[in-house]
Design an enzyme around this catalytic site. Sequence first.
Site, PDB file in Angstrom:
ATOM      1  N   GLU A 353       0.781  -1.238   0.000  1.00 20.83           N
ATOM      2  CA  GLU A 353       0.000   0.000   0.000  1.00 20.83           C
ATOM      3  C   GLU A 353       0.816   1.293   0.000  1.00 20.83           C
ATOM      4  O   GLU A 353       0.593   2.175   0.837  1.00 20.83           O
ATOM      5  CB  GLU A 353      -0.978  -0.009   1.181  1.00 20.83           C
ATOM      6  CG  GLU A 353      -2.009  -1.118   1.092  1.00 20.83           C
ATOM      7  CD  GLU A 353      -3.055  -1.055   2.190  1.00 20.83           C
ATOM      8  OE1 GLU A 353      -2.891  -0.273   3.151  1.00 20.83           O
ATOM      9  OE2 GLU A 353      -4.046  -1.806   2.106  1.00 20.83           O
ATOM     10  N   GLU A 464      -6.132  -7.891  -0.248  1.00 19.46           N
ATOM     11  CA  GLU A 464      -6.928  -7.646   0.954  1.00 19.46           C
ATOM     12  C   GLU A 464      -8.363  -7.319   0.549  1.00 19.46           C
ATOM     13  O   GLU A 464      -8.594  -6.637  -0.449  1.00 19.46           O
ATOM     14  CB  GLU A 464      -6.370  -6.471   1.779  1.00 19.46           C
ATOM     15  CG  GLU A 464      -4.984  -6.671   2.334  1.00 19.46           C
ATOM     16  CD  GLU A 464      -4.509  -5.473   3.162  1.00 19.46           C
ATOM     17  OE1 GLU A 464      -5.373  -4.646   3.554  1.00 19.46           O
ATOM     18  OE2 GLU A 464      -3.305  -5.353   3.395  1.00 19.46           O
TER      19      GLU A 464
END
Length: 730
Positions: A353, A464
């Site tokens: 991320e 995710e």
Amino acid sequence: MGTRSPSGLSSYWANGAAPKDGAEDEKDAEKNAAVAKSGRWERTSSKGKKWLVCGLLAVVIVVAVATAVPISLSKQKHAPVFAAATTQAGPTTTMSAPIGVPTGGSNGTDWRTAATGGDGSVVYAAEGSFIYNNTFGGFWNSIPFNDSAQAQSDVPPLNQRWDYSTDMISGVNLGGWLVLEPFISPALFEPFNSPTNDPTAANGAVDEWTLSLALGPNMSAVITEHYATFITEKDFAEIAAAGLNWVRIPVPYWIVEVLPGEPFLANVGWTYFLKAIEWARKYGLRVNLDLHAVPGSQNGYNHSSKLGTLNFLNGVMGIVNAQRTLNYIRTLTEFISQPQYSNVIPMFSILNEPLANVIGVDVLRNFYLEVYEMTRAITGVGEGEGPWIAFHDGFVAQSTPVSEGGWDGFLTGADRISIDSHPYLCFDAPNNDPLAFQASKPCSYWAPKVNTSSEQFGLSIAGEWSLAINDCGKWINNVGNGARFDGTYYAPGTTTLEFKAAGSCDVWNDWEDYTPAIKAGLQQVAEGHMDALQHWFFWTWKTGYSSTLGRVANPLWNYQLGLQQGYIPANPRLARNTCPSLLAAAGVSVSQNSAPPLSAWMTGGVGAGTIIPTDQLTSYGAWPPLSLGATPAANLPTFTATGAVITMAPAARPTSFPAGYSSSVNVGSGWADKADTGGWAVSVDGCAYPDAWSGVLATIPTAACTGSSLGRRMKRAVSPMITPPPSMKR
């Protein structure tokens, strides 16, 4: 700033059909009192115990010798995947383990000495014994460094090829284990924080950095105890038994080293990652290694090492932090590319991320190309040569072409690269859409984009996702902040409530009171994600107990609890091809596209390694980048590649084997490529460096520090011999 990643969704549908009624499956809804009380399985840590696996295998298919390249106990080909079906409690038919693998119905099996075991077998682990219930035909294998175990009978064993066009990744994250997060393990953080969501409260532990400081002299003992108990061998057995076939394991850079001033517990997490490799191998689970926290923080989130500013490829110390990160990626790649580990860890998510809107997409492309070239220089090119390299999309909209600031078409022809997106429904304006409509959203929002990305980029994974249709829960949006859904969310850094309440969070937080309709609806939400995302990893396997709440926190993020309580599908295969029915039930019409099988070059076949857009090699080939945003990089501090590298030590050589199996096992040296003798990036003698964690606030130098005569920008200079591995506390 949210604890988890923002979804990037711009709008929600306003209306939808009511959720369908569904009957609660009582046997899957049985509560586990120990979990509800302690937030983990009750277990006794006994470091003196060893597995007793010295008996003779009851029925031997092949008398195997466990060597550096494991052999298979069975050549049974995995079965075809299930066709679409409605949600059920389990597989439509019980699948069987290969012939010769003893199960619970086998008479006379001594499970203490058995080499393999299927459904109903008994496992003797360090934390105690348990029954292995796997109705998917999976089996465990306790022969050290043998890669023949299967998580389920319809997926390949570890020592057979995974076909990414037909073998779908159904995985789960082990979040909050080796990288601590307040919302996953709240009991660790609660002693140092206010029990209320008050933006003016003094909270002393908002991330792992501040928790480490708050724990003081108890830090090592507390965090090591968490490592030892939060995830154990039984979790891996349960993951395989749940019909899941991969695990994504987030790790921090401090499993390799820390520098002075960094408060983290160094090296100890590596000991437990080695245990994870052992357990994954035993139960036939493949691992996606995820570098989740890097020096300086790649996003400023509380799970990136330190909450606050972003200092990776940003600010005065942006290049130095990226150079350190490359050190760790290199060392971890060398370890997992060894033949002893490559079957178990076939994928490496090299940076979790990064915020592309701060770092800049072009600068991130520079870094990704550097990682790719460094990795393939170590592993070589082609299927089976080192891990897949997964690049996170930086929250750039999926299926956006390179020319428009996205990733489709990036490094076309590169060998086995994957693009990783983290689609969440909850980090946007709150809504009260019915569960049936929520279930259709992944199908309408993301399924077409996944297909486009798969065709234009290659393997597209969702590293995710969760069941969170809203942001209700404890500390989902950081310690001290509330939820958008119930109107208690404060704009970061302010005391201003940003959203009007859409409803009460009690309905979603109080999992003990979920009705059959809620459970059935949440199962549909899960099915929509599972089908739309194709290759996926749920975030996360478990969440821990909250002393303040008096129960396990954040149920919409807890796969294990969802299985126990009946709001997660017991068989993820049955979610396949459910999007059409979910869209129809919600009254949503979407133009669906389809993607062809992955091209040969995408999976390491013909053409892999020949990057076709050569202009990208020019545009993004400079390392370090020529600028960070608007700041020219010429005068920014850098490290020099003259240091001695750190290699990661393997676990101790196993000494106990089932009868008939050799004890001659090569556990590896920690370094796959003996020709890789370049130095580590280290500080330049004579140069002063500002704080690496607040470089965005530092003054930009007006001249470069030249330091020693060895130079500042050597990419991979000749170095001393590889140093011994760091000592590890056990």
